[in-house]
Design an enzyme around this catalytic site. Structure first.
Site, PDB file in Angstrom:
ATOM      1  N   ASP A  13      19.158   0.888  22.116  1.00 54.85           N
ATOM      2  CA  ASP A  13      18.539   1.295  20.852  1.00 54.85           C
ATOM      3  C   ASP A  13      19.213   2.525  20.249  1.00 54.85           C
ATOM      4  O   ASP A  13      18.551   3.348  19.606  1.00 54.85           O
ATOM      5  CB  ASP A  13      17.032   1.568  21.014  1.00 54.85           C
ATOM      6  N   LYS A  16      23.361   0.787  17.431  1.00 56.27           N
ATOM      7  CA  LYS A  16      24.650   0.089  17.484  1.00 56.27           C
ATOM      8  C   LYS A  16      24.815  -0.898  16.340  1.00 56.27           C
ATOM      9  O   LYS A  16      25.893  -1.053  15.784  1.00 56.27           O
ATOM     10  CB  LYS A  16      24.793  -0.694  18.801  1.00 56.27           C
ATOM     11  N   LYS A  18      23.859  -0.906  13.306  1.00 54.65           N
ATOM     12  CA  LYS A  18      24.312  -0.305  12.058  1.00 54.65           C
ATOM     13  C   LYS A  18      25.820   0.009  12.118  1.00 54.65           C
ATOM     14  O   LYS A  18      26.554  -0.223  11.171  1.00 54.65           O
ATOM     15  CB  LYS A  18      23.520   0.985  11.795  1.00 54.65           C
ATOM     16  N   GLY A  40      17.992  -6.216  20.054  1.00 53.57           N
ATOM     17  CA  GLY A  40      17.512  -6.376  18.687  1.00 53.57           C
ATOM     18  C   GLY A  40      18.264  -5.412  17.809  1.00 53.57           C
ATOM     19  O   GLY A  40      18.145  -4.206  17.972  1.00 53.57           O
ATOM     20  N   HIS A  41      19.077  -5.914  16.953  1.00 49.30           N
ATOM     21  CA  HIS A  41      19.818  -5.058  16.036  1.00 49.30           C
ATOM     22  C   HIS A  41      19.214  -5.147  14.650  1.00 49.30           C
ATOM     23  O   HIS A  41      19.108  -6.216  14.086  1.00 49.30           O
ATOM     24  CB  HIS A  41      21.290  -5.485  15.966  1.00 49.30           C
ATOM     25  N   GLN A 222      22.144  -3.359  24.488  1.00 50.71           N
ATOM     26  CA  GLN A 222      21.555  -2.379  25.422  1.00 50.71           C
ATOM     27  C   GLN A 222      22.480  -1.149  25.566  1.00 50.71           C
ATOM     28  O   GLN A 222      23.288  -0.897  24.686  1.00 50.71           O
ATOM     29  CB  GLN A 222      21.276  -3.016  26.793  1.00 50.71           C
TER      30      GLN A 222
END
Ligand code: IMP
Length: 429
Positions: A13, A16, A18, A40-41, A222
């Site tokens: 979190d 990454k 972005k 989850g990006h 991760q």
């Protein structure tokens, strides 16, 4: 500098998505090399928020090849759910490639993930519940299905039959209902047919792209501290998010990465259980959580919050060789009178800087802080390092001094535009 690796360097979190999105417009290929839909990006683009879990973030740029490499565990159902959303939003999904050797995450993996967490009770890992661990377990137990197995009806029948024999025994041991072979076969066979056009030898594809001199972005999911080998085991994910795992996970030679960009949040967060020496439990954690919207993209859990831990950054850099940092969410620290950095740990009367192998040891490590002055000025529109308030500059310089790695870029807000490059890691030389 054609081949850039984006590596989360804390507990995930780090923002990454972005950063990958920022460089994706200049990439020919974007590759996810491990994990699955536990990641989850979220990226913000033209005031619209998009979350991808499986798909490489390059999907938001037309013409960029998006590779889901061998090291991934991919749930075909989730893959198509995501694909449909992206199609509806008019993103180009014609250049998506799944490795024929990547692992197929099946419904029983998710059931077993939930069941084993329940059995572990207060020792639970705090997984995302997506079945990631059980799927990797099958891979290493050599009973997993790969995409080459599910795109052919006969192969699927053979492999699913033998896998389900083991899996049903496991489900029963957790007092869960056994799965019916025929209905599972029919379901996965449908997905196998649908997914076939996306499946290929991505290792060959990448080798060819490398030979052509294409610009390649490796997108880690991760973070280093969740690495199965070097993270806070057992409170880790089941793959290696470290950039050193890229060659193996993608099937390409060792020299296939030119630059590792370590992504680190200006503070630290973690979801799930496990040690976190610089964790905060006071008003500052609430302030940072709300300001940084620190809730899980996948599970919506509130993230645990702490000060920046330099030992963590150095651990990531020493193992996988970070060439430059991207410091994200710097703007979230605005408004704090004092900002602390964890520069070492107190352990049995000594000051140490290592991340120990043993969890029992790490739980006894107490943070040693250096305190810096904060800033109040709004930095969300800053376009260069020199425009930052002097105390924010000092904060970044301190990170460089303590890690011996330069900051290549920093980010002051969620939008693409709120990214400041100091030295471009993806520029052609
Ligand atoms: P799993 O990957 O679902 O097995 O979860 C194992 C550990 O990794 C748990 O502590 C999760 O919270 C953590 N984890 C997995 N994916 C992410 C992520 O994308 N961001 C942050 N933590 C993650």
């Amino acid at each position: 500098m054609n081949k850039l690796a984006i590596q989360g360097s804390q507990w995930g979190d780090e923002g990454k998505g972005k950063i990958v999105d920022y460089f994706s417009s200049r990439a020919d290929v974007v590759v996810r090399y491990q994990g699955g839909n536990n990641a989850g990006h979220t990226i913000v683009f033209e005031n619209q928020k998009y979350a991808v879990k499986l798909m490489p973030s390059g999907i938001f740029h037309k013409g960029v090849k998006c590779v889901l490499a061998t090291g991934m565990v991919i749930n075909p159902i989730s893959f198509f759910e995501e694909l449909e959303i992206l199609k509806k939003a008019n993103f180009d999904v014609s250049q998506v490639f799944i490795s024929s050797r990547a692992s197929v995450l099946l419904p029983y993996h998710q059931l077993l993930d939930g069941a084993s967490e329940k059995v572990l009770k207060d020792k639970k890992i705090g997984t995302t519940g997506k079945g990631i661990g059980p799927c990797y377990e099958d891979k290493y137990a050599r009973i997993g299905l790969r995409f080459c197995d599910i795109i052919d009806e006969n192969r699927l029948k053979k492999h699913l039959k033998s896998a389900l024999e083991f899996k049903n025994r496991e489900l029963e041991s957790y007092s869960l209902d056994k799965l019916d072979f025929d209905s599972l076969f029919n379901q996965i066979n449908e997905y196998g047919k649908k997914i076939k056009p996306y499946v290929c030898d991505t290792s060959k594809l990448l080798q060819e792209e490398i030979k052509k001199g294409s610009k390649i972005l490796y997108e880690g999911a991760q973070g280093a501290m969740l690495c199965i080998n070097y993270g806070t085991y057992p409170y880790v994910t089941s793959s290696s998010p470290m950039a050193i795992s890229i060659p193996l996970n993608c099937g390409i030679p060792l020299n296939s990465v030119d630059y590792v960009l370590g992504i680190a949040k200006a503070y630290t967060t973690r979801v799930g259980e496990g040690p976190f020496p610089s964790e905060l439990f006071d008003g500052t954690s609430v302030y940072l959580r709300e300001k940084g919207h620190e809730y899980g993209t996948v599970t919506k859990r509130p993230r645990r919050i702490g000060w920046l831990d330099i030992n963590v950054l150095n651990h990531a850099a020493n193992i996988s060789g970070v060439n430059g940092w991207a410091i994200t969410l710097l703007d979230v620290l605005t408004g704090l009178e004092k900002i602390k950095i964890c520069v070492g740990y107190r352990y049995q009367g000594n000051i140490v800087n290592d991340i120990p192998a043993s969890l029992e040891d790490y739980e006894q490590y107490e943070p040693v802080y250096e305190t810096l002055d904060g800033w109040n000025e709004d930095i969300s529109h800053v376009k260069s390092f020199s425009e930052l308030p002097i105390n924010a500059q000092k904060y970044l310089r301190k990170i460089e001094e303590l890690t011996h790695v330069n900051i290549a870029m920093f980010s002051v807000g969620p939008d693409r535009e709120q990214t400041v490059i100091i030295s471009d890691p993806f520029e052609d030389k």
